[in-house]
Design an enzyme around this catalytic site. Sequence first.
Site, PDB file in Angstrom:
ATOM      1  CE1 TYR A  56       4.746  12.293  -1.902  1.00 49.13           C
ATOM      2  CE2 TYR A  56       5.362  10.477  -0.472  1.00 49.13           C
ATOM      3  CZ  TYR A  56       4.570  10.996  -1.483  1.00 49.13           C
ATOM      4  OH  TYR A  56       3.600  10.219  -2.058  1.00 49.13           O
ATOM      5  CB  THR A  69       6.090  12.530  -5.305  1.00 52.56           C
ATOM      6  OG1 THR A  69       6.761  11.345  -5.760  1.00 52.56           O
ATOM      7  CG2 THR A  69       4.593  12.355  -5.485  1.00 52.56           C
ATOM      8  CE  LYS A 112       5.154   8.285  -8.864  1.00 51.72           C
ATOM      9  NZ  LYS A 112       4.132   8.490  -7.845  1.00 51.72           N
TER      10      LYS A 112
HETATM   11  C1  FMN Z   1      -0.189   1.736  -1.852  1.00 51.00           C
HETATM   12  C2  FMN Z   1       0.471   2.802  -2.666  1.00 51.00           C
HETATM   13  C3  FMN Z   1       1.420   3.615  -2.068  1.00 51.00           C
HETATM   14  C4  FMN Z   1       2.063   4.599  -2.833  1.00 51.00           C
HETATM   15  N1  FMN Z   1       3.066   5.327  -2.260  1.00 51.00           N
HETATM   16  C5  FMN Z   1       3.684   6.277  -2.993  1.00 51.00           C
HETATM   17  C6  FMN Z   1       4.768   7.021  -2.448  1.00 51.00           C
HETATM   18  O1  FMN Z   1       5.177   6.822  -1.315  1.00 51.00           O
HETATM   19  N2  FMN Z   1       5.335   7.976  -3.236  1.00 51.00           N
HETATM   20  C7  FMN Z   1       4.901   8.215  -4.523  1.00 51.00           C
HETATM   21  O2  FMN Z   1       5.445   9.089  -5.196  1.00 51.00           O
HETATM   22  N3  FMN Z   1       3.908   7.493  -5.069  1.00 51.00           N
HETATM   23  C8  FMN Z   1       3.303   6.534  -4.338  1.00 51.00           C
HETATM   24  N4  FMN Z   1       2.309   5.790  -4.918  1.00 51.00           N
HETATM   25  C9  FMN Z   1       1.948   6.003  -6.339  1.00 51.00           C
HETATM   26  C10 FMN Z   1       2.785   5.098  -7.237  1.00 51.00           C
HETATM   27  O3  FMN Z   1       4.125   5.499  -7.243  1.00 51.00           O
HETATM   28  C11 FMN Z   1       2.279   5.126  -8.686  1.00 51.00           C
HETATM   29  O4  FMN Z   1       2.196   6.446  -9.138  1.00 51.00           O
HETATM   30  C12 FMN Z   1       0.931   4.414  -8.891  1.00 51.00           C
HETATM   31  O5  FMN Z   1       0.778   3.326  -8.003  1.00 51.00           O
HETATM   32  C13 FMN Z   1       0.835   3.921 -10.328  1.00 51.00           C
HETATM   33  O6  FMN Z   1      -0.394   3.346 -10.578  1.00 51.00           O
HETATM   34  P1  FMN Z   1      -0.676   1.743 -10.564  1.00 51.00           P
HETATM   35  O7  FMN Z   1      -0.686   1.344  -9.111  1.00 51.00           O
HETATM   36  O8  FMN Z   1      -2.010   1.663 -11.189  1.00 51.00           O
HETATM   37  O9  FMN Z   1       0.405   1.060 -11.359  1.00 51.00           O
HETATM   38  C14 FMN Z   1       1.693   4.789  -4.178  1.00 51.00           C
HETATM   39  C15 FMN Z   1       0.741   3.954  -4.759  1.00 51.00           C
HETATM   40  C16 FMN Z   1       0.147   2.958  -4.024  1.00 51.00           C
HETATM   41  C17 FMN Z   1      -0.851   2.049  -4.700  1.00 51.00           C
END
Ligand code: FMN
Length: 372
Positions: free
Chosen positions: A145, A171, A245
């Site tokens: 980030y 991201t 992303k």
């Molecule tokens: C609890 C949680 C925290 C997340 N933290 C981040 C993060 O710090 N950085 C990021 O780019 N995406 C983050 N994501 C998104 C995930 O990288 C990913 O895009 C997403 O979880 C994919 O969907 P799924 O959980 O249905 O597999 C997070 C998702 C969740 C569920």
Amino acid sequence: MNTPPALATLPAGIVSLADHEAHARTRLDENAWAYFSGAAADELTLAANRRSWDGLQLLPRVLQPLAGGHTRVPLLGRTLAHPILLAPVAYQRMAHPDGELATAHAAAALGAGLVLSTQASAPLEAVARIVLDEPARGPLWFQLYLQDDRGCTRELVQRAETAGYEALVLTVDAPVHGARDRERRAGFTLPAGVRAVNLAGHAPSAQPKLQPGQSALFDGLLRQAPTWEDLAWLQTQTRLPILLKGVLHADDARQAARLNLAGLVISNHGGRTLDTTPPTAAVLPRIAQALGGELPLLVDGGIRRGTDVLKALALGASAVLVGRPYVYGLANAGAVGVAHVLRLLRDELEIAMALCGCRTLEQRPSDLLWKA
Ligand SMILES: Cc1cc2nc3c(=O)[nH]c(=O)nc-3n(C[C@H](O)[C@H](O)[C@H](O)COP(=O)(O)O)c2cc1C
């Protein structure tokens, strides 16, 4: 020498990622459950992601030669044992005391790529040491980030480079938190002892005093929201390949393709940012068509079965990422749970490939998906 965490046993009867989720529900408290399983607003995108993979059908082929088949795929100049990576998920010590360190052991042992979140609750160097020690490991990437202070971003990137991360995943779909109603209802707070340790010492810059009628977002937080110019700046600061992303619009994908990036992750952040975006399974083929193979595409959001992985590849993805399911595995049994989630997905992928007459992922039939 990295000492692996003590191994937990997996509770009986867990044979699918949905079973992991159901069991994790019984292990996580309301606070952690709201954070990990929740999404934005009415959670329509969260549900649509799932529905959309379910709505695709695979068309089997029979009597195809299958001996010697495998799940290997090329990605960013190397060959992966299989196309399943762990998506960046923040604050994993809220799911299990070993947090990202347990995840790293499991990913490395199972040859899965690992994308560590900027908001990880374990030091990025410790995670890297665990992964880099394992000869069968997959790729090790750092999710970035952009911080509102460029000096902080530069320092983070340099730490990631020095530690051995092989790519940055920038991201771009979360300049602001989504309206996370479920978290707000649960009164979500980070528990004591869980924090974004890699950002320690990087205080967010002070917000200006707002005049009456000004917006706390547009005149406050978002004044420093990243733009394409910041991406161009980042490219001058690192020798690492950069993937973006959170791209959903074909024009954004085209713009990214002009910028010499290493790849795109088609993602709606698992439904956690803007609710009512289209599901990623619907967006992926449009972007694949718009780019015509110019950039490798990865996809995440709702992938819960090996069949989903095969469908994603049939729609033009080079690889997939999973988020919540491995955190549920982590909550259930630490490193063993994460490894089990990865093993289940890979086994299911192999079964789906075999039943579709698909010996390798590179030579998959072009009509793998049923068109009614
Ligand atoms: C609890 C949680 C925290 C997340 N933290 C981040 C993060 O710090 N950085 C990021 O780019 N995406 C983050 N994501 C998104 C995930 O990288 C990913 O895009 C997403 O979880 C994919 O969907 P799924 O959980 O249905 O597999 C997070 C998702 C969740 C569920």
